[in-house]
Design a protein around this motif. Structure first.
Motif, PDB file in Angstrom:
ATOM      1  N   ARG A 149       1.020   2.487 -18.900  1.00  0.00           N
ATOM      2  CA  ARG A 149      -0.126   2.156 -19.627  1.00  0.00           C
ATOM      3  C   ARG A 149      -0.465   0.577 -19.484  1.00  0.00           C
ATOM      4  O   ARG A 149      -1.568   0.166 -19.258  1.00  0.00           O
ATOM      5  CB  ARG A 149      -0.184   2.386 -21.062  1.00  0.00           C
ATOM      6  CG  ARG A 149      -1.038   2.078 -22.033  1.00  0.00           C
ATOM      7  CD  ARG A 149      -0.834   2.040 -23.401  1.00  0.00           C
ATOM      8  NE  ARG A 149      -0.207   3.350 -24.062  1.00  0.00           N
ATOM      9  CZ  ARG A 149       0.665   3.271 -24.912  1.00  0.00           C
ATOM     10  NH1 ARG A 149       0.981   2.480 -25.623  1.00  0.00           N
ATOM     11  NH2 ARG A 149       1.023   4.841 -25.193  1.00  0.00           N
ATOM     12  N   THR A 150       0.824  -0.264 -18.950  1.00  0.00           N
ATOM     13  CA  THR A 150       0.459  -1.738 -18.872  1.00  0.00           C
ATOM     14  C   THR A 150       0.069  -1.899 -17.459  1.00  0.00           C
ATOM     15  O   THR A 150      -0.864  -2.567 -17.373  1.00  0.00           O
ATOM     16  CB  THR A 150       2.108  -2.214 -18.922  1.00  0.00           C
ATOM     17  OG1 THR A 150       2.528  -2.103 -20.205  1.00  0.00           O
ATOM     18  CG2 THR A 150       1.988  -3.804 -18.313  1.00  0.00           C
ATOM     19  N   HIS A 151       0.181  -1.066 -16.262  1.00  0.00           N
ATOM     20  CA  HIS A 151      -0.311  -1.130 -15.237  1.00  0.00           C
ATOM     21  C   HIS A 151      -1.888  -0.702 -15.137  1.00  0.00           C
ATOM     22  O   HIS A 151      -2.775  -1.200 -14.596  1.00  0.00           O
ATOM     23  CB  HIS A 151       0.404  -0.244 -14.052  1.00  0.00           C
ATOM     24  CG  HIS A 151       1.920  -0.595 -13.809  1.00  0.00           C
ATOM     25  ND1 HIS A 151       2.010  -1.934 -13.197  1.00  0.00           N
ATOM     26  CD2 HIS A 151       2.846  -0.122 -14.077  1.00  0.00           C
ATOM     27  CE1 HIS A 151       3.316  -1.723 -12.891  1.00  0.00           C
ATOM     28  NE2 HIS A 151       3.752  -0.677 -13.325  1.00  0.00           N
ATOM     29  N   GLU A 179       4.388   3.620 -21.713  1.00  0.00           N
ATOM     30  CA  GLU A 179       4.088   2.312 -21.904  1.00  0.00           C
ATOM     31  C   GLU A 179       3.969   1.597 -20.713  1.00  0.00           C
ATOM     32  O   GLU A 179       3.226   0.939 -20.452  1.00  0.00           O
ATOM     33  CB  GLU A 179       5.054   1.866 -22.741  1.00  0.00           C
ATOM     34  CG  GLU A 179       5.053   2.215 -24.349  1.00  0.00           C
ATOM     35  CD  GLU A 179       5.788   3.444 -24.569  1.00  0.00           C
ATOM     36  OE1 GLU A 179       5.429   4.064 -25.727  1.00  0.00           O
ATOM     37  OE2 GLU A 179       6.251   4.009 -23.775  1.00  0.00           O
ATOM     38  N   GLN A 180       5.109   1.789 -19.929  1.00  0.00           N
ATOM     39  CA  GLN A 180       4.972   1.142 -18.541  1.00  0.00           C
ATOM     40  C   GLN A 180       3.818   1.353 -17.657  1.00  0.00           C
ATOM     41  O   GLN A 180       3.091   0.485 -17.308  1.00  0.00           O
ATOM     42  CB  GLN A 180       6.094   1.744 -17.933  1.00  0.00           C
ATOM     43  CG  GLN A 180       6.314   0.811 -16.414  1.00  0.00           C
ATOM     44  CD  GLN A 180       7.603   1.411 -15.588  1.00  0.00           C
ATOM     45  OE1 GLN A 180       8.019   2.299 -15.958  1.00  0.00           O
ATOM     46  NE2 GLN A 180       7.676   0.818 -14.201  1.00  0.00           N
ATOM     47  N   VAL A 203      -5.959  -9.923 -20.320  1.00  0.00           N
ATOM     48  CA  VAL A 203      -5.703  -9.321 -19.110  1.00  0.00           C
ATOM     49  C   VAL A 203      -7.312  -8.861 -18.772  1.00  0.00           C
ATOM     50  O   VAL A 203      -7.773  -8.133 -19.462  1.00  0.00           O
ATOM     51  CB  VAL A 203      -4.859  -7.950 -19.179  1.00  0.00           C
ATOM     52  CG1 VAL A 203      -4.728  -7.179 -17.983  1.00  0.00           C
ATOM     53  CG2 VAL A 203      -3.510  -8.654 -19.510  1.00  0.00           C
ATOM     54  N   ASP A 209       3.013  -8.828 -27.479  1.00  0.00           N
ATOM     55  CA  ASP A 209       2.786  -8.141 -26.426  1.00  0.00           C
ATOM     56  C   ASP A 209       3.198  -9.370 -25.088  1.00  0.00           C
ATOM     57  O   ASP A 209       2.352 -10.041 -24.851  1.00  0.00           O
ATOM     58  CB  ASP A 209       1.728  -7.574 -26.119  1.00  0.00           C
ATOM     59  CG  ASP A 209       1.467  -6.690 -24.751  1.00  0.00           C
ATOM     60  OD1 ASP A 209       2.455  -6.613 -24.207  1.00  0.00           O
ATOM     61  OD2 ASP A 209       0.414  -6.123 -24.624  1.00  0.00           O
ATOM     62  N   ASN A 227      -0.924 -16.312 -24.888  1.00  0.00           N
ATOM     63  CA  ASN A 227      -1.232 -15.055 -23.819  1.00  0.00           C
ATOM     64  C   ASN A 227      -2.575 -15.217 -23.252  1.00  0.00           C
ATOM     65  O   ASN A 227      -3.483 -15.630 -24.071  1.00  0.00           O
ATOM     66  CB  ASN A 227      -0.964 -14.102 -24.754  1.00  0.00           C
ATOM     67  CG  ASN A 227       0.558 -13.710 -25.144  1.00  0.00           C
ATOM     68  OD1 ASN A 227       1.519 -13.904 -24.443  1.00  0.00           O
ATOM     69  ND2 ASN A 227       0.686 -13.127 -26.349  1.00  0.00           N
ATOM     70  N   ARG A 230      -3.673  -1.100 -17.749  1.00  0.00           N
ATOM     71  CA  ARG A 230      -4.631  -2.121 -18.459  1.00  0.00           C
ATOM     72  C   ARG A 230      -4.726  -3.383 -17.580  1.00  0.00           C
ATOM     73  O   ARG A 230      -5.795  -4.140 -17.608  1.00  0.00           O
ATOM     74  CB  ARG A 230      -3.496  -2.426 -19.856  1.00  0.00           C
ATOM     75  CG  ARG A 230      -4.346  -3.514 -20.622  1.00  0.00           C
ATOM     76  CD  ARG A 230      -3.985  -3.730 -21.911  1.00  0.00           C
ATOM     77  NE  ARG A 230      -2.823  -4.421 -21.738  1.00  0.00           N
ATOM     78  CZ  ARG A 230      -1.148  -3.563 -22.030  1.00  0.00           C
ATOM     79  NH1 ARG A 230      -1.406  -2.518 -22.368  1.00  0.00           N
ATOM     80  NH2 ARG A 230      -0.463  -4.488 -21.945  1.00  0.00           N
ATOM     81  N   ARG A 231      -3.821  -3.567 -16.871  1.00  0.00           N
ATOM     82  CA  ARG A 231      -4.100  -4.852 -15.909  1.00  0.00           C
ATOM     83  C   ARG A 231      -4.772  -4.442 -14.671  1.00  0.00           C
ATOM     84  O   ARG A 231      -5.739  -5.396 -14.207  1.00  0.00           O
ATOM     85  CB  ARG A 231      -2.569  -4.771 -15.113  1.00  0.00           C
ATOM     86  CG  ARG A 231      -1.448  -5.646 -15.904  1.00  0.00           C
ATOM     87  CD  ARG A 231      -0.203  -5.983 -15.363  1.00  0.00           C
ATOM     88  NE  ARG A 231       0.836  -6.685 -16.110  1.00  0.00           N
ATOM     89  CZ  ARG A 231       0.755  -7.766 -16.513  1.00  0.00           C
ATOM     90  NH1 ARG A 231      -0.150  -8.651 -15.926  1.00  0.00           N
ATOM     91  NH2 ARG A 231       1.728  -8.389 -17.215  1.00  0.00           N
ATOM     92  N   THR A 291       3.850  -8.393 -22.166  1.00  0.00           N
ATOM     93  CA  THR A 291       3.569  -7.783 -20.828  1.00  0.00           C
ATOM     94  C   THR A 291       2.594  -8.562 -19.941  1.00  0.00           C
ATOM     95  O   THR A 291       2.536  -8.289 -18.821  1.00  0.00           O
ATOM     96  CB  THR A 291       3.384  -6.376 -20.984  1.00  0.00           C
ATOM     97  OG1 THR A 291       2.283  -6.300 -21.824  1.00  0.00           O
ATOM     98  CG2 THR A 291       4.675  -5.605 -21.585  1.00  0.00           C
ATOM     99  N   ASP A 292       1.603  -9.405 -20.580  1.00  0.00           N
ATOM    100  CA  ASP A 292       0.592  -9.966 -20.126  1.00  0.00           C
ATOM    101  C   ASP A 292       1.036 -11.137 -19.452  1.00  0.00           C
ATOM    102  O   ASP A 292       2.152 -11.680 -19.877  1.00  0.00           O
ATOM    103  CB  ASP A 292      -0.492 -10.184 -20.879  1.00  0.00           C
ATOM    104  CG  ASP A 292      -0.935  -8.795 -21.696  1.00  0.00           C
ATOM    105  OD1 ASP A 292      -0.859  -7.987 -21.008  1.00  0.00           O
ATOM    106  OD2 ASP A 292      -1.653  -8.741 -22.726  1.00  0.00           O
TER     107      ASP A 292
END
Length: 623
Positions: free
Chosen positions: A465-467, A462-463, A276, A262, A273, A469-470, A264-265
């Protein structure tokens, strides 16, 4: 038949209405005209069409700027009354002769209006008869035939002129699109890179003070048919190419390692890594007050005349301008305003304002100043500049409250979530700026839930979902190829059960001409009835902003199955930090839709979201 004629002051005091007509108007056409046209600097238009259940009116108006009076005529749209314009001019002239600021009753004007109306109707009837005579078939008499041929020739000329006028309008539209390509891109050229690339191609300027390639040399090369030229590369460019670091290829095999892939983190210094967490990224720029200096720049007298003018012309222009500023002018005429308005129009267009919008603004300013007395020691250019500044402030200032936090708490008291739908064309940054809004709401102790309703674009879920999660925000998703309207409805129901205060609905990007996707968007808005529909647009666009917003609103209105059509409520401008002084898209979008700019995106982090500074935008547009 004329429905109503009113005379009122700019302050809203009704001085006289036609008692003879006495027709009760359906709806509120006068209030709508004042709110949507006169106060929004659209008074330069020829007429205004009012639509309401069971009513379809056309309104025409004129001003007496020196006395501050407004004259409005209302009639059924199905009727084409030719005498209305002439009647308004006659009524303005007749009423101005008896007007007294201390008077409030003008009952003696009824008889005058009756006579003026008969005279205007008689003129219109004579004009109609003269047109009918000119259109009769030819007679056998040679003399009469010559007369008739002359009449038909005149009619043919008028018709051809009308067609040319229509072609001219189309040409203007095409010209506007060319202008967008020429002025809307506010990119800067890196002098060092351009210098190396230009040298490599053999068209660069080898002088040390030249950073970009010479366009004249490029044109000469094209004219010669692209002859071979000597190419040379600097040593520095060779060394830079050798030292260039290439991206390391990622190795994929059948048995991937246990560590999660991953990327994205956030990544640490050693490449590890980092887990987050809901870290504090700082205070959002929405809550910071932007300091703006209200000191206006000193105007240069010579600039208005022109640097390339002859000394005699410059001296004459300066003297006549100074004489008018000292003595004052009785009444401003259109010819007096045109030079200053043309300069203002060109200035607005260079700041990325759509040509159509700039022209309408200048027409509105001219309508508000024509006939007004020029004060002593005041130039025409400064008067026009002040009027345009006042008009721009009035347009960009929201007509209603846009306090989202207050609306969120009001919805919370009713035990329902506040729903915001983000719409717009492809690639403008809807998901990223949705996350910025979510972060700002989080800072104000508001619980937020995201709804992934972009079930069309690959990677959209997914995009988001990343925001989520952050920011440690719950997200409601159903995957792809689902009905976005149903997904949004289920997300709102889930937020109601969980007690979330706000639901931010992400939708798929769609072009304004894509009928299936626009129909799906209309269904989503109709089914869920959101509290706020935000249009996300780029600050980089020029004329295209007008086309995007107008067609979005038109499609939402045409495809809606509800009598209460929901249109765009607000605007979020992205990439505002990349445009320098080309801020005209904000003005174009607000003017065409009437919706306020509620957020401005100015960077890539979650804190880079701020309010629109109206005074700063107006100063930038006019400097």
């Amino acid at each position: 038949m004329l429905e109503q004629l009113l005379i009122f002051t700019r302050g809203g005091l009704i001085l006289w209405t036609c008692k003879e007509l006495g027709n009760a108007l359906k709806g509120s056409p006068i209030d709508t005209l004042i709110r949507s046209c006169l106060l929004e600097e659209r008074s330069g238009a020829a007429s205004y069409n009012y639509d309401a259940p069971g009513a379809a009116y056309t309104l025409k108006w004129t001003f007496h700027n020196e006395l501050g009076l407004v004259f409005v005529a209302v009639y059924q749209r199905i009727l084409h009354l030719l005498y209305v314009d002439d009647l308004l001019v006659m009524v303005k002239h007749g009423f101005s002769e008896i007007y007294d600021p201390k008077r409030t009753d003008y009952g003696d004007f009824d008889e005058t209006f009756r006579q003026l109306r008969k005279e205007a109707e008689a003129r219109a009837e004579d004009l109609k008869k003269s047109k009918q005579v000119a259109g009769k078939p030819l007679n056998n008499s040679k003399k009469q035939g010559q007369v008739q041929n002359g009449g038909f020739e005149g009619v043919g000329k008028k018709k051809s002129q009308g067609n040319l006028a229509n072609d001219g309008e189309d040409g203007d539209n095409r010209k506007g699109h060319k202008l967008e390509n020429g002025h809307s891109n506010g990119y800067h050229v890196d002098s060092e890179k351009t210098k190396v690339n230009g040298a490599a191609n053999g068209i660069g300027n080898t002088s040390s003070d030249a950073g970009a390639f010479d366009v004249n040399k490029l044109q000469k090369l094209r004219a010669k048919g692209g002859k071979k030229t000597e190419t040379f590369v600097s040593k520095g460019s060779k060394e830079e190419s050798k030292k260039k670091i290439t991206k390391k290829n990622r190795v994929w095999d059948d048995s991937p390692p246990q560590a999660k892939l991953d990327f994205t983190d956030h990544v640490g210094e050693n490449g590890d890594n980092i887990e987050v967490v809901a870290a504090d990224h700082g205070e959002s720029m929405m809550d910071k007050e932007e300091i703006f200096s209200s000191e206006s720049e000193d105007e240069e007298d010579e600039e208005d005349v022109g640097k390339d003018s002859k000394p005699e012309t410059k001296k004459k222009g300066w003297f006549s301008s100074m004489f008018q500023s000292i003595a004052g002018k009785a009444n401003l005429e259109r010819s007096d305003l045109e030079p200053a308005l043309k300069a203002l129009k060109d200035r607005l267009m260079t700041k990325n304002v759509a040509e159509e919008i700039a022209e309408k603004l200048c027409e509105s300013v001219a309508a508000s100043l024509e006939g007004k007395k020029l004060a002593s020691f005041t130039r025409v250019s400064s008067t026009v500049q002040a009027a345009m500044e006042e008009a721009l402030v009035r347009i960009l200032t929201p007509r209603r409250s846009i306090d989202i936090l207050r609306d969120v708490h009001a919805a919370k008291e009713q035990r329902k979530p506040y729903v915001v739908v983000f719409v717009g064309v492809n690639g403008v940054g809807k998901s990223t700026n949705l996350a910025k809004v979510a972060y700002w709401l989080q800072q104000h102790k508001v619980s937020v839930m995201m709804a992934a309703c972009d079930t069309f674009r690959s990677g959209a879920v997914e995009q988001l979902r990343t925001h989520a999660r952050r920011l440690q925000i719950p997200i409601f998703e159903k995957g792809y190829e689902k009905d976005p309207a149903v997904v949004a409805k289920e997300a709102i129901q889930e937020a109601t059960r969980n007690g979330s205060d706000v639901v931010l609905v992400d939708t798929a990007g769609r072009m304004q001409d894509n009928e299936p996707l626009m129909r799906a968007l209309s269904k989503l808005i109709y089914l869920n009835n959101p509290d706020l529909v935000l249009f996300v647009g780029e600050a980089l666009v020029g004329n295209d902003a007008v086309d995007q917003l107008s067609k979005f609103n038109q499609k939402l209105a045409d495809l809606s199955t509800s009598p209460n059509t929901r249109l765009i409520d607000g605007i979020l401008l992205t990439k505002f930090d990349t445009i320098d002084d080309k801020v005209g898209a904000a003005l174009s979008m607000v003017y065409i839709s009437g919706a306020p700019v509620m957020f401005v995106g100015c960077g890539q982090s979650y804190t880079d979201l701020k309010k629109l500074n109206v005074k700063s935008i107006v100063k930038t547009l006019l400097k």
